[in-house]
Design a protein around this motif. Structure first.
Motif: not given
Length: 539
Positions: A157-164, A108-115, A166-170, A138-145
């Motif tokens: 990845l850009l589609a996922m990043d389009s959500h306000p 309910g707060r955050s997802l931090d995903l690193q792969y 969700i932020e995706l970094r490479v 409303g969960v803040r999602v950060r994805i680092l790949l």
């Protein structure tokens, strides 16, 4: 002009024009010189060629006792085990997927995903959809790949990043996303692009962390039709999760993490189409069949009936290499130093599990030295037929006989597919064994992303769980026994003439094999050639 004069002029032209062979040699020479200059220059300017890190800094969100479902579920449990981390081993692929999917649904707060790898396949898109649905709540999602492990996934990845939300970094990306320019950049940045982020972590609400050997893809979650890995994760809740969050923040805010939107652009129509495909596949019959298997898992049923029994321990921590490992600063903080130190202190037994095993001269001497001190030293790794990276097997073969002569026990896992996995010189997609673990004296251990090879030691960033606990040691030993069982691996030994032999203990009576089991002649030839090439530092 007379014919004679024309003939003489033609002869003069031929005399002035360099012969074809010389022109070809000049072209090749200048080409090789250019490549050499680009490669050498990369050593000195690689950091300056990395796209700038334009993302705003952010950090793990504060915990609460009651804000989210995970808070309300875990806060009372953790209060009863103050100072301890709860841990559950996840050798089963379905359970490993469930741990990620369920924690995303509860977040309910955050997802931090690193792969390192996130495949654009069924499970990859299903987990992407879980992250999207969390963001919708409303969960803040950060994805680092890692950029080397995402293939041609920029549109997804850009589609996922389009959500306000969700932020995706490479990590350590290429400026040029496709084609010839990407290939030229690979040469120009040869030194820099060789360093990859091999970390794997799934962190929900700062409460639950799944850390281990699995990337995201069907073969990691027992969802592939032809081939699935033997792999291992640990799901953790308690103080050690803060270690994982700190590691994620360090990588996320490092100069190597670049927002995907700074690297590529796609039209809105493409992004909408990709999102529609992800959401449609999440409702497909194939997805439903996989989710039905998840719902019937004993571990999943145990979770919802609150009958799971985690192991509680104060001796659990999560460690990682630094984000910019290639600069070589403060090597004493590298993960390899912790592992080498733990192995060196073994008094009774050192059990090593590594799909890619290239111990090198120093590592071989250390393991043989332990064995000669009376320590039981055993290694489980892939056989040639089960190893998709023939070059790595060639590096391992260089030390195999010395290890056996020194008393080290070796087990090589069988190929688990009737359809041969696609072996390659340096690729990675089909090895039987993907578990990376160490168990010392039955109680000190490691589960994570670290292979016992030069690439993990010196080039890639690695991450994992270190523990000092007899119950966790017993759980890891159970997995070691599973992997060394006759149906899963060959026992390797030296006969009276000093020749390497493989015992197939699954036959009655057991059979000694004279050549690498189940391998092709071409695999054996390539492995033996690579064995003598000066490429060990890259394996």
């Amino acid at each position: 002009m007379t014919p004679a004069r024309a003939f003489c002029d033609a002869c003069a032209d031929d005399h002035r024009r360099p012969p074809m062979k010389k022109r070809v040699k000049r072209i090749i020479g200048w080409g090789l010189f250019t490549l050499l200059v680009m490669a050498v220059s990369s050593i000195f300017v690689a950091d300056h060629l990395l796209p700038p890190a334009t993302g705003r800094p952010s950090h793990a969100l504060p915990l609460s006792d009651s804000d989210t479902a995970l808070d309300r579920e875990l806060a009372p449990l953790l209060a009863r085990h103050e100072g301890q981390t709860g841990a559950i081993m996840l050798p089963d692929g379905i359970d490993a997927y469930a741990a990620r999917a369920i924690s995303a649904r509860q977040a309910g707060r955050s997802l931090d995903l690193q792969y390192y790898i996130w495949h654009d396949d069924l499970t990859g898109r299903m987990l992407a959809n879980e992250a999207w649905m969390a963001a919708e709540r409303g969960v803040r999602v950060r994805i680092l790949l890692d950029d080397m492990g995402i293939g041609k996934m920029d549109a997804t990845l850009l589609a996922m990043d389009s959500h306000p939300n969700i932020e995706l970094r490479v990590y350590n990306p290429f400026r040029n996303r496709t084609g010839l320019m990407r290939l030229l950049e690979m040469v120009q940045r040869a030194w820099g692009v060789n360093h990859r982020m091999h970390n794997k972590a799934w962190i929900a609400d700062g409460r639950v962390a799944v850390v281990g050997g699995r990337n995201v893809g069907v073969e990691y979650f027992s969802a592939a039709e032809e081939f699935n890995f033997h792999d291992l994760d640990m799901v953790l809740f308690g103080p050690a999760v803060a270690d994982a969050s700190k590691i994620f923040d360090d990588f996320w805010n490092s100069e190597a993490a670049i927002p995907i939107e700074a690297l590529n652009r796609k039209p809105q129509s493409t992004i909408r189409a990709v999102l529609a495909q992800i959401q449609e596949e999440a409702k497909s019959e194939e997805a439903r069949r996989f989710l039905d298997r998840m719902d019937t898992s004993p571990s999943v049923r145990g979770y919802f009936s609150q009958s799971l029994t985690p192991i509680w321990s104060e001796g659990v921590r999560i460690l990682s290499d630094p984000p910019i490992k290639w600069r070589g600063d403060e090597r004493e903080n590298w993960l390899v130093e912790h592992l080498v130190g733990d192995i060196a202190q073994a008094e009774r037994a050192a059990l090593l599990i590594s799909p890619y095993f290239v111990p090198g001269v120093d590592g071989t001497e250390r393991l043989v030295g332990l064995s000669q001190r009376g320590v039981h030293v055993a290694v489980v790794t892939n056989s040639l037929a089960a190893n998709d990276v023939v070059a790595v097997h060639g590096g391992y073969v260089r030390y195999r006989k010395t290890l056996l002569e020194g008393g080290v026990r070796l087990f090589e896992t069988r190929s688990q597919s009737d359809v041969k996995a696609g072996s390659s010189l340096f690729g990675s997609s089909g090895a039987s064994l993907h578990t990376k673990a160490v168990l010392i004296d039955g109680r000190r251990g490691f589960v994570g992303s670290f292979n016992l090879d030069p690439r993990s030691a010196n080039l890639n960033t690695e991450m994992g769980v270190l523990f000092d606990d007899p119950e966790l040691g017993a759980a890891l030993f159970k997995e070691y026994r599973h992997l060394t069982a006759p149906g899963l691996s060959y026992w390797v030994y030296l006969n009276d003439d000093g020749d390497v032999r493989w015992v197939d203990r699954d036959t009655d009576p057991p059979e000694a094999l004279k050549v690498e089991p189940d391998s092709t002649r071409m695999q054996r030839v390539v492995a033996n050639v690579v064995r003598w090439l000066p490429v060990e530092s890259q394996l």
